[in-house]
Design a protein around this motif. Structure first.
Motif, short mmCIF file in Angstrom:
data_model
loop_
_atom_site.label_atom_id
_atom_site.label_comp_id
_atom_site.label_asym_id
_atom_site.label_seq_id
_atom_site.Cartn_x
_atom_site.Cartn_y
_atom_site.Cartn_z
N PHE A 275 58.57 72.20 51.54
CA PHE A 275 57.83 71.89 52.66
C PHE A 275 56.33 71.30 52.30
CE2 PHE A 275 61.51 74.46 53.90
CZ PHE A 275 61.86 73.77 55.11
N GLY A 276 56.16 71.02 51.17
CA GLY A 276 54.74 70.45 50.80
C GLY A 276 54.26 71.37 50.06
N GLY A 277 54.48 72.85 49.77
CA GLY A 277 53.79 73.74 49.00
C GLY A 277 54.64 74.27 47.86
N GLU A 278 53.91 75.14 47.35
CA GLU A 278 54.64 75.73 45.97
C GLU A 278 55.25 77.30 45.98
OE1 GLU A 278 51.73 75.28 42.89
OE2 GLU A 278 51.94 73.06 42.85
N TYR A 279 54.96 77.73 47.32
CA TYR A 279 55.35 79.44 47.61
C TYR A 279 56.93 79.43 47.64
CZ TYR A 279 55.20 83.93 49.39
OH TYR A 279 55.41 85.25 49.74
N VAL A 280 57.60 80.12 46.63
CA VAL A 280 58.71 80.19 46.51
C VAL A 280 59.28 81.42 47.52
CG1 VAL A 280 61.09 80.46 45.21
CG2 VAL A 280 59.27 78.78 44.53
N TRP A 281 59.62 81.52 48.56
CA TRP A 281 59.70 82.85 49.40
C TRP A 281 60.61 83.62 48.86
CZ3 TRP A 281 61.27 78.41 52.47
CH2 TRP A 281 62.61 78.57 53.12
N ALA A 282 61.81 83.03 48.33
CA ALA A 282 63.01 83.87 48.01
C ALA A 282 62.49 84.80 46.87
CB ALA A 282 64.19 83.10 47.70
#
Length: 248
Positions: free
Chosen positions: A44-51
């Motif tokens: 969604f435009g970022g690099e944060y991998v929430w899983a």
């Protein structure tokens, strides 16, 4: 030559670019003047991998700035943190009664969100893996518009109507300016965001149309009046357009 000023460290708020459960947090932050770094997740435009990075493997996620930094992954915990850090903020309940009632209303809407808005979101987005969809899918080779049987959608419609009628009855009986009394609280924000998701987000268009001209909040004048009142707050109104732009 003086060194460039160091930018203050801010809490990090990680959420999807939609108006879901995190929108109440966006509005609470605005009302209380608390600045955060808004982080978009991967895809969604970022690099944060929430899983991998989020404590619960889900969003929202909120990283505090204390020395013993906390990572919060539950909406109620994030709200509690903001209220603790900004005790004089306008959405903070002012006495015991309003604190208890705010929590009561917030929990009611949380239940509505879990059992109606989240399933409807996944229906709209065709997220067939969601746990509440198990056993309700038709032929998996069918098109997204036929991914759920009509009985399931009818059940969601019935649940929505029942819950909103109960909320209307409770608000009308209270005869107070806001849900927890004469003062605005964070619970009013969650009511506002949940109702406007149904009223304005594009993905809910077919659901709204299924009610005909009366709309999905027929018989809920007290509820709609509360939502309108919250929407007139300066900082809330400044962000109101997001509902019209978001699909869900």
């Amino acid at each position: 030559m003086s060194a460039a000023p160091i930018a203050p460290v801010k809490p990090k708020f990680i959420y999807l670019p939609v108006v879901g459960r995190g929108e109440q947090i966006h509005l609470l932050l605005a009302e209380h003047g608390m600045e955060v770094d808004f982080v978009l997740p991967a895809g969604f435009g970022g690099e944060y991998v929430w899983a991998d990075q989020a404590a619960h493997g889900t969003l929202p996620s909120f990283e505090t700035i204390e020395e013993d930094k906390m990572i919060l992954s539950d909406s109620s915990s994030i709200i509690a943190y903001i209220l603790e850090k900004t005790p004089s903020g306008p959405a903070n309940p002012k006495d015991m009664k309003s604190r208890v009632l705010s929590r009561d209303y917030w929990s009611f809407i949380q239940d509505y969100y879990n059992h109606f808005l989240s399933p409807m979101h996944d229906t709209i987005m065709n997220h067939a893996e969601a746990h509440w969809r198990q056993g309700r899918n038709t032929d998996p080779r069918a098109s997204p518009t036929h991914a759920l049987n009509k009985d399931y959608l009818a059940e969601l419609k019935t649940y929505h109507t029942q819950r909103m009628n109960r909320l209307e009855k409770k608000l009308a009986a209270a005869k107070t300016e806001f849900c927890a009394g004469s003062e605005f609280t964070y619970a009013d924000l969650f009511i506002y965001t949940s109702v406007n998701t149904v009223l304005k987000c594009k993905g809910f268009g077919p659901f709204r149309e299924s009610f005909g001209e009366a709309g999905p909040f027929e018989g809920c004048p007290t509820l709609l009046a509360l939502v309108e009142k919250v929407g007139k707050r300066e900082k809330v109104a400044a962000l109101a357009g997001k509902f019209d732009q978001a699909p869900v």
